[in-house]
Design an enzyme around this catalytic site. Sequence first.
Site, PDB file in Angstrom:
ATOM      1  N   ASP A  33       0.863  -1.210  -0.049  1.00  0.00           N
ATOM      2  CA  ASP A  33       0.000  -0.096   0.040  1.00  0.00           C
ATOM      3  C   ASP A  33       0.879   1.408   0.012  1.00  0.00           C
ATOM      4  O   ASP A  33       1.798   1.177   0.646  1.00  0.00           O
ATOM      5  CB  ASP A  33      -0.783   0.075   1.239  1.00  0.00           C
ATOM      6  CG  ASP A  33      -1.851   1.004   0.995  1.00  0.00           C
ATOM      7  OD1 ASP A  33      -1.686   2.132   0.988  1.00  0.00           O
ATOM      8  OD2 ASP A  33      -3.345   0.692   1.170  1.00  0.00           O
ATOM      9  N   ASP A  57       4.042   1.427  -4.277  1.00  0.00           N
ATOM     10  CA  ASP A  57       3.180   1.691  -5.183  1.00  0.00           C
ATOM     11  C   ASP A  57       2.979   0.704  -6.109  1.00  0.00           C
ATOM     12  O   ASP A  57       4.134   0.189  -6.590  1.00  0.00           O
ATOM     13  CB  ASP A  57       3.808   3.156  -6.126  1.00  0.00           C
ATOM     14  CG  ASP A  57       2.879   3.748  -7.026  1.00  0.00           C
ATOM     15  OD1 ASP A  57       1.864   3.111  -7.403  1.00  0.00           O
ATOM     16  OD2 ASP A  57       2.967   4.870  -7.265  1.00  0.00           O
ATOM     17  N   THR A 120     -15.971  -2.195  -9.260  1.00  0.00           N
ATOM     18  CA  THR A 120     -17.056  -1.504  -8.793  1.00  0.00           C
ATOM     19  C   THR A 120     -18.251  -1.631  -9.553  1.00  0.00           C
ATOM     20  O   THR A 120     -18.237  -1.856 -10.876  1.00  0.00           O
ATOM     21  CB  THR A 120     -16.791   0.132  -8.651  1.00  0.00           C
ATOM     22  OG1 THR A 120     -17.663   0.622  -8.460  1.00  0.00           O
ATOM     23  CG2 THR A 120     -16.159   0.620  -9.532  1.00  0.00           C
ATOM     24  N   ASP A 121     -19.636  -1.435  -9.360  1.00  0.00           N
ATOM     25  CA  ASP A 121     -20.629  -1.375  -9.849  1.00  0.00           C
ATOM     26  C   ASP A 121     -20.802  -0.296 -11.009  1.00  0.00           C
ATOM     27  O   ASP A 121     -21.640  -0.030 -11.787  1.00  0.00           O
ATOM     28  CB  ASP A 121     -21.956  -1.711  -9.111  1.00  0.00           C
ATOM     29  CG  ASP A 121     -22.297  -0.531  -8.112  1.00  0.00           C
ATOM     30  OD1 ASP A 121     -21.333   0.365  -7.931  1.00  0.00           O
ATOM     31  OD2 ASP A 121     -23.415  -0.681  -7.413  1.00  0.00           O
ATOM     32  N   GLU A 122     -20.012   0.815 -10.474  1.00  0.00           N
ATOM     33  CA  GLU A 122     -20.220   2.221 -11.244  1.00  0.00           C
ATOM     34  C   GLU A 122     -19.645   1.875 -12.718  1.00  0.00           C
ATOM     35  O   GLU A 122     -19.912   2.865 -13.421  1.00  0.00           O
ATOM     36  CB  GLU A 122     -19.273   3.206 -10.521  1.00  0.00           C
ATOM     37  CG  GLU A 122     -19.882   3.651  -9.028  1.00  0.00           C
ATOM     38  CD  GLU A 122     -19.321   4.761  -8.467  1.00  0.00           C
ATOM     39  OE1 GLU A 122     -18.843   5.523  -9.068  1.00  0.00           O
ATOM     40  OE2 GLU A 122     -19.580   5.041  -7.405  1.00  0.00           O
ATOM     41  N   TYR A 147     -13.538   8.437 -12.125  1.00  0.00           N
ATOM     42  CA  TYR A 147     -13.121   7.407 -11.471  1.00  0.00           C
ATOM     43  C   TYR A 147     -13.819   5.951 -11.925  1.00  0.00           C
ATOM     44  O   TYR A 147     -13.092   5.041 -12.080  1.00  0.00           O
ATOM     45  CB  TYR A 147     -13.960   7.564  -9.961  1.00  0.00           C
ATOM     46  CG  TYR A 147     -13.968   6.203  -9.155  1.00  0.00           C
ATOM     47  CD1 TYR A 147     -13.100   5.495  -8.578  1.00  0.00           C
ATOM     48  CD2 TYR A 147     -15.476   5.749  -9.078  1.00  0.00           C
ATOM     49  CE1 TYR A 147     -12.958   4.194  -8.066  1.00  0.00           C
ATOM     50  CE2 TYR A 147     -15.561   4.471  -8.309  1.00  0.00           C
ATOM     51  CZ  TYR A 147     -14.434   3.793  -7.893  1.00  0.00           C
ATOM     52  OH  TYR A 147     -14.403   2.521  -7.292  1.00  0.00           O
ATOM     53  N   LYS A 151     -11.806   2.676 -13.374  1.00  0.00           N
ATOM     54  CA  LYS A 151     -12.101   1.102 -12.931  1.00  0.00           C
ATOM     55  C   LYS A 151     -12.568   0.441 -14.334  1.00  0.00           C
ATOM     56  O   LYS A 151     -12.227  -0.551 -14.363  1.00  0.00           O
ATOM     57  CB  LYS A 151     -13.386   1.295 -12.079  1.00  0.00           C
ATOM     58  CG  LYS A 151     -12.707   1.774 -10.579  1.00  0.00           C
ATOM     59  CD  LYS A 151     -11.623   1.178 -10.008  1.00  0.00           C
ATOM     60  CE  LYS A 151     -12.041  -0.105  -9.572  1.00  0.00           C
ATOM     61  NZ  LYS A 151     -10.917  -0.775  -8.664  1.00  0.00           N
ATOM     62  N   LYS A 186     -16.582   9.620   2.756  1.00  0.00           N
ATOM     63  CA  LYS A 186     -17.483   9.048   2.015  1.00  0.00           C
ATOM     64  C   LYS A 186     -18.867   9.083   2.757  1.00  0.00           C
ATOM     65  O   LYS A 186     -18.872   9.627   3.997  1.00  0.00           O
ATOM     66  CB  LYS A 186     -17.140   7.513   2.091  1.00  0.00           C
ATOM     67  CG  LYS A 186     -15.998   6.940   1.489  1.00  0.00           C
ATOM     68  CD  LYS A 186     -16.037   7.297  -0.102  1.00  0.00           C
ATOM     69  CE  LYS A 186     -15.101   6.640  -0.911  1.00  0.00           C
ATOM     70  NZ  LYS A 186     -13.405   6.641  -0.669  1.00  0.00           N
ATOM     71  N   GLN A 191     -21.409  11.652   7.307  1.00  0.00           N
ATOM     72  CA  GLN A 191     -22.775  12.220   7.977  1.00  0.00           C
ATOM     73  C   GLN A 191     -22.624  11.932   9.505  1.00  0.00           C
ATOM     74  O   GLN A 191     -22.791  12.646  10.358  1.00  0.00           O
ATOM     75  CB  GLN A 191     -23.966  11.689   7.504  1.00  0.00           C
ATOM     76  CG  GLN A 191     -24.070  11.716   6.007  1.00  0.00           C
ATOM     77  CD  GLN A 191     -23.649  13.229   5.244  1.00  0.00           C
ATOM     78  OE1 GLN A 191     -23.905  13.937   6.103  1.00  0.00           O
ATOM     79  NE2 GLN A 191     -23.285  13.043   4.214  1.00  0.00           N
ATOM     80  N   ARG A 211     -28.332   4.209  -3.776  1.00  0.00           N
ATOM     81  CA  ARG A 211     -27.400   3.477  -3.864  1.00  0.00           C
ATOM     82  C   ARG A 211     -27.523   2.071  -3.162  1.00  0.00           C
ATOM     83  O   ARG A 211     -28.857   1.952  -2.551  1.00  0.00           O
ATOM     84  CB  ARG A 211     -26.175   3.996  -2.973  1.00  0.00           C
ATOM     85  CG  ARG A 211     -25.673   5.314  -3.609  1.00  0.00           C
ATOM     86  CD  ARG A 211     -24.843   4.938  -4.702  1.00  0.00           C
ATOM     87  NE  ARG A 211     -24.201   6.227  -5.560  1.00  0.00           N
ATOM     88  CZ  ARG A 211     -24.759   7.067  -6.315  1.00  0.00           C
ATOM     89  NH1 ARG A 211     -26.290   6.620  -6.796  1.00  0.00           N
ATOM     90  NH2 ARG A 211     -24.361   7.862  -7.027  1.00  0.00           N
ATOM     91  N   ARG A 270     -23.531  16.681  -6.848  1.00  0.00           N
ATOM     92  CA  ARG A 270     -22.084  16.378  -7.827  1.00  0.00           C
ATOM     93  C   ARG A 270     -22.375  16.405  -9.209  1.00  0.00           C
ATOM     94  O   ARG A 270     -23.581  16.018  -9.660  1.00  0.00           O
ATOM     95  CB  ARG A 270     -21.956  14.725  -7.132  1.00  0.00           C
ATOM     96  CG  ARG A 270     -20.652  14.053  -7.974  1.00  0.00           C
ATOM     97  CD  ARG A 270     -20.693  12.499  -7.605  1.00  0.00           C
ATOM     98  NE  ARG A 270     -20.342  12.538  -5.992  1.00  0.00           N
ATOM     99  CZ  ARG A 270     -20.150  11.314  -5.477  1.00  0.00           C
ATOM    100  NH1 ARG A 270     -20.764  10.251  -6.047  1.00  0.00           N
ATOM    101  NH2 ARG A 270     -19.634  11.117  -4.333  1.00  0.00           N
TER     102      ARG A 270
END
Length: 331
Positions: A33, A57, A120-122, A147, A151, A186, A191, A211, A270
């Site tokens: 990492d 890296d 990711t599902d994105e 992003y 991915k 995030k 929150q 989400r 956003r």
Amino acid sequence: MRLLVTGGAGFIGANFVHACVREHPEDAVTVVDSLTYAGSLESLRPIENEIRLIRGDIADAELVTRLVAESDAVVHFAAETHVDNALADPAPFLHSNVVGTYTLLEAVRRHDVRLHHVSTDEVYGDLGLGGTERFTETTPYHPSSPYSATKAAADMLVRAWVRSYRVRATISNCSNNFGPYQHVEKFIPRQITNILTGRRPKLYGTGANVRDWIHVEDHNAAVRTILTDGRIGRTYLIGADCQRSNLEVLQAILAVMDRDPGDFDHVTDRAGHDLRYAIDPSLLRSELGWAPSHSDFTAALSETVQWYRTHRHWWEPLKDGVEATYAGRGQ
Ligand code: NAD
Ligand code: DAU
């Protein structure tokens, strides 16, 4: 198994390494990492004597090739992960997500080492609000943000290396995670920690965006199952059938923390904000027998709130800087 975990000091990677130590003490785990702003040595502190941590890296070919050569399998979590940061500056996303994944693929190709790539599902873009359709393994890629575009590029590289070089890789695309050790940038931790520091929660736009939430331990259990039993070259979607609008999630947090339901601010939306994500996890359930164990969302959220209450030392040093960045963006 000699396991190399990339990004093991981040949110999901650290939870994965904790689970390896807890449930598979026979594993020899090495974490690589680069400790970006999102990586935390503190997340691995409770198990630091059980693992080997290399600061480096994943785009460093010499280092990665050496570490891969010593491993039986690689679980690849390392990435730049925050959509708002990608909108502000995409360059680190190209470096870690695309060049980093390419570097890793070349190393596993050279040494014929098993790879699981965490995605990711994105990559599938978004779905209409109010609809019932869900992403499946055959949904076409349609990323919206810098992003998700990086991915998607990484996923395509993995698929190409499987086909062209017979690299032994699998891919998983998961929905939104929550749980311990998630960075306060995030949505859910932001929150909770806003309330714990006397700030008001911040909702982008109207809060109608949806989400599909999953507890990080359920995501990681699926990753482990795919690593051991998944079919090479396959993509698996991971999700826990938990669609909620951002407003619903925020109201659940406010209720768990005994606050008034209207006690939050609407802030600037956003750019290009994806409307809805929803996962159909049938393949994972039917082929590999995985099922989530955190099925009560409110109970899991409540446990997460409790974790942030009792781990202030972990997140407090990050909080003011994150909020200053958000304030500069009107969020
Ligand atoms: P995170 O931002 O919390 O952690 C990422 C980790 O990767 C950090 O420790 C960081 O230091 C490290 N890293 C970044 N660039 C690196 C590089 N070039 N070399 C070495 N290390 C590097 O991320 P996360 O939320 O834990 O996500 C982990 C993975 O899961 C990512 O690949 C992400 O795309 C994917 N994912 C996340 C979610 C989610 O809801 N958080 C959902 C689905 C998939
Ligand atoms: O779907 C998986 C993805 O989930 C991962 O690939 C990403 O790495 C991870 O960051 C997450 O992406 P999102 O953009 O969905 O997560 P985020 O926590 O940034 O935001 C969740 C939703 O909440 C999103 O609709 C934006 C909104 N939001 C976010 C923040 C930080 C707010 O309304 N207010 C906020 O303060």
